[in-house]
Design an enzyme around this catalytic site. Structure first.
Site, PDB file in Angstrom:
ATOM      1  N   ASN A 385      40.476  35.032  38.864  1.00  0.00           N
ATOM      2  CA  ASN A 385      39.246  33.924  38.461  1.00  0.00           C
ATOM      3  C   ASN A 385      40.031  32.573  37.888  1.00  0.00           C
ATOM      4  O   ASN A 385      39.945  31.618  38.508  1.00  0.00           O
ATOM      5  CB  ASN A 385      38.439  34.725  37.342  1.00  0.00           C
ATOM      6  CG  ASN A 385      37.077  33.949  37.258  1.00  0.00           C
ATOM      7  OD1 ASN A 385      37.065  32.679  37.434  1.00  0.00           O
ATOM      8  ND2 ASN A 385      36.036  34.643  36.618  1.00  0.00           N
ATOM      9  N   ASP A 386      40.437  32.809  36.699  1.00  0.00           N
ATOM     10  CA  ASP A 386      41.082  31.592  35.966  1.00  0.00           C
ATOM     11  C   ASP A 386      41.980  30.842  36.805  1.00  0.00           C
ATOM     12  O   ASP A 386      42.090  30.052  36.745  1.00  0.00           O
ATOM     13  CB  ASP A 386      41.534  31.878  34.455  1.00  0.00           C
ATOM     14  CG  ASP A 386      40.471  32.221  33.562  1.00  0.00           C
ATOM     15  OD1 ASP A 386      39.170  31.890  33.916  1.00  0.00           O
ATOM     16  OD2 ASP A 386      40.578  33.142  32.691  1.00  0.00           O
TER      17      ASP A 386
END
Lengths: 459, 96
Positions: A385-386
């Site tokens: 994600n990040d």
């Protein structure tokens, strides 16, 4: 030569050989082609050094020695064989803490023994004891946190000032112990406070930063071992400890750099403290079915797979590799793109993929692969994600701004396998998910990978 | 006797060796290498053995015992997990 001096010659020679084997082993471990042999060479060095130490003149307590080695060795052997690859970071922390504790124990025995070694050796013994104790209790806290035994990060007002005062008190105590040859009471207080410092230093650090801390404690343990090596006049300890101290320091810096955090930042501020409201993301997330996603990949020329820790949690790495193999058979150019912090520590994802049988030559790190996203037809993001959030490049108000990311947003199509709509580990919305070319494949990583395999196979 | 400038020279050279040996390591090996260097400082075991072997009082013996126990855990555990991780690293040529 009489018997005693030929014995000590044998011991010194063996330690010399061990030191060579350690350095040669580490050298081999720094390339994937030779890494497997490296640990065996280093292991041989350890065995030689341990066996000849039994011959050290003037020793006693052999039974206790063998019992302690057997107990520690068997416990570590069993736990090391059983631990899951996903739990590797905390296991390394635990074994590292044990090393720090051992160094502190050596210091304690030497200091309680009260022999006067002179000023230099006194200083080194005390410093080694301090560093070893901090590394011991700090590593145990790191282990507890990553293992999930300790959920919250404990912070209290003035914590950093408290730690600084504690450190100052410890240094004063150390000076007194070395210069005044204090009694056992003061020495015990010294070690107790050092253990407390390790705890209070580690408690406020969040789970995401823990790998850097573990690496730091690894380097510190090396240093403590080297210091105690000087005290015991043991060349193998001095060389091995110093080499690890230097290598560990470099590794810590590399890791901190990969995470875009300075070491001071990791130690003295918690992640999330600065996480103000990042600018909002506009648009909507567009879902896709596995069958359509499968078709998209099957007819692509180039597919880049971006795995994250979420993939490992879902135990999806075997299925993902199976999917990659089917695509490769169809003539698709498939590569794995790994962010340095894709697992729980740099390189952890590579270990997890290796476990699933993915050869290391289809795995590329961020620097090698980032230019290729522009020519990729599909970027498959699974459990990450990040590390693919373009806000890190474009949005100065984002807490992850400036962190090096994988440019998945540059690919023609992006497929994101994700369990639900929530934000990532850091709680930041991901702008990638809202792009026009992005499609969301909602579901469990392993189940979705299986469906993708079916979709490609049925063509 | 290793002391004074001899000690400093050993310390300085070993530090450079550690820095150089790891200098060009690819990111894919960071975790196993950290584990491997963790194993190498397991050499603390031999120091703990000497400390226990020379211990005289009950307190020293107890602390020495704990030291040997912890040192053995460091060395053995470090070896087992590093070997397990590195054993899995294979190139596609070795597969076929």
């Amino acid at each position: 030569m009489d018997r005693a001096s030929s014995l000590s010659w044998l011991i010194e020679a063996s330690y010399f050989v061990a030191a060579i084997l350690f350095i040669y082993g580490l050298k081999r471990m720094s390339s994937p082609v030779t890494a497997r042999g490296g640990i065996v060479w280093a292991g041989a060095g350890m065995l030689v050094a341990t066996v000849v130490t039994f011959l050290w003149p003037g020793m006693d307590n052999y039974v206790l020695m063998i019992v302690a080695i057997a107990l520690g060795g068997i416990l570590a052997w069993v736990s090391g064989k059983r631990v899951a690859m996903t739990d590797m970071p905390q296991m390394i922390a635990l074994y590292n803490g044990m090393g720090g504790g051992a160094a502190a124990a050596i210091a304690a025995v030497e200091l309680f023994g009260g022999e006067d070694h002179g000023l230099t050796f006194g200083v080194l013994a005390v410093l080694g004891g301090l560093i070893g104790s901090v590394s011991f209790s700090g590593s145990l806290i790191a282990f507890a946190k990553l293992q999930g035994l300790m959920k919250s990060t404990v912070r209290f007002g003035g914590q950093q000032i408290f730690n600084l005062v504690l450190l100052a008190v410890l240094l004063v105590l150390a000076t007194v112990i070395v210069t005044q040859h204090s009694g056992p009471g003061l020495i015990a207080v010294f070690f107790l406070l050092a253990l407390i410092l390790g705890v209070t230093m580690t408690l406020p650090i969040g789970g995401a930063d823990m790998p850097v801390v573990i690496s730091l404690y690894n380097a510190l343990t090396g240093l403590a071992v080297a210091f105690e090596g000087f005290v015991l006049q043991n060349a193998a300890m001095i060389i091995a400890g110093t080499v690890v101290g230097a290598a560990g320091t470099l590794l810590t810096q590399l890791m901190a750099k990969a995470m875009n955090r300075s070491l001071a930042n990791v130690l003295f501020s918690g992640f999330g403290d600065t996480a103000a409201a990042a600018s909002e993301v506009h648009g909507s997330m567009k879902p896709i079915e596995a069958s359509d996603a499968g078709v998209m990949m099957a007819f692509a020329n180039k597919v880049l797979i971006v795995p994250g820790y979420g993939m490992a949690v879902a135990q999806a790495q075997h299925k993902v590799w199976e999917l990659a193999q089917i695509l490769i058979e169809r003539g698709v150019d498939v590569k794995f793109a790994i962010h340095p912090v894709a697992g729980r520590m740099p390189g952890h994802m590579n270990v997890l993929l290796a476990e699933a049988g993915v050869p290391y030559d289809v795995i590329y790190d961020e620097g090698e692969i980032n230019a290729e996203f522009a020519t990729a037809d599909v970027a498959l993001v699974i459990g990450a994600n990040d590390v693919v959030n373009p806000a890190a490049r474009t949005d100065p108000s984002s807490p992850i701004y400036g962190m090096p990311i994988l440019n998945a947003d540059k690919a023609k199509n992006v497929i994101v396998i994700k369990r639900g709509q929530g934000a990532g580990f850091s709680g930041i919305e991901n702008a990638l998910f809202f792009l026009d070319q992005t499609r969301m494949l909602y579901g469990d990583g392993q189940a979705m990978a299986s469906q993708l395999i079916q979709a490609v196979k049925s063509l | 006797m290793i002391d004074g400038f001899i000690a400093l020279y050993i310390f300085m050279l070993a530090a450079f060796v550690g820095h150089e040996v790891i200098g060009r390591v690819p990111v894919i090996l960071h975790t196993p290498l950290m584990s491997g260097s963790n194993f190498v400082h397991g050499i603390v075991l031999v120091g703990a053995m000497v400390a226990l072997g020379r211990a005289e009082t009950g307190l020293e013996t107890a602390i020495g015992f704990i030291g040997v126990f912890l040192g053995a855990g460091n060395a053995v555990g470090g070896y087992v997990v590093t070997e397990r991780m590195l054993e899995m690293f294979k190139s596609s040529k070795e597969k076929r």
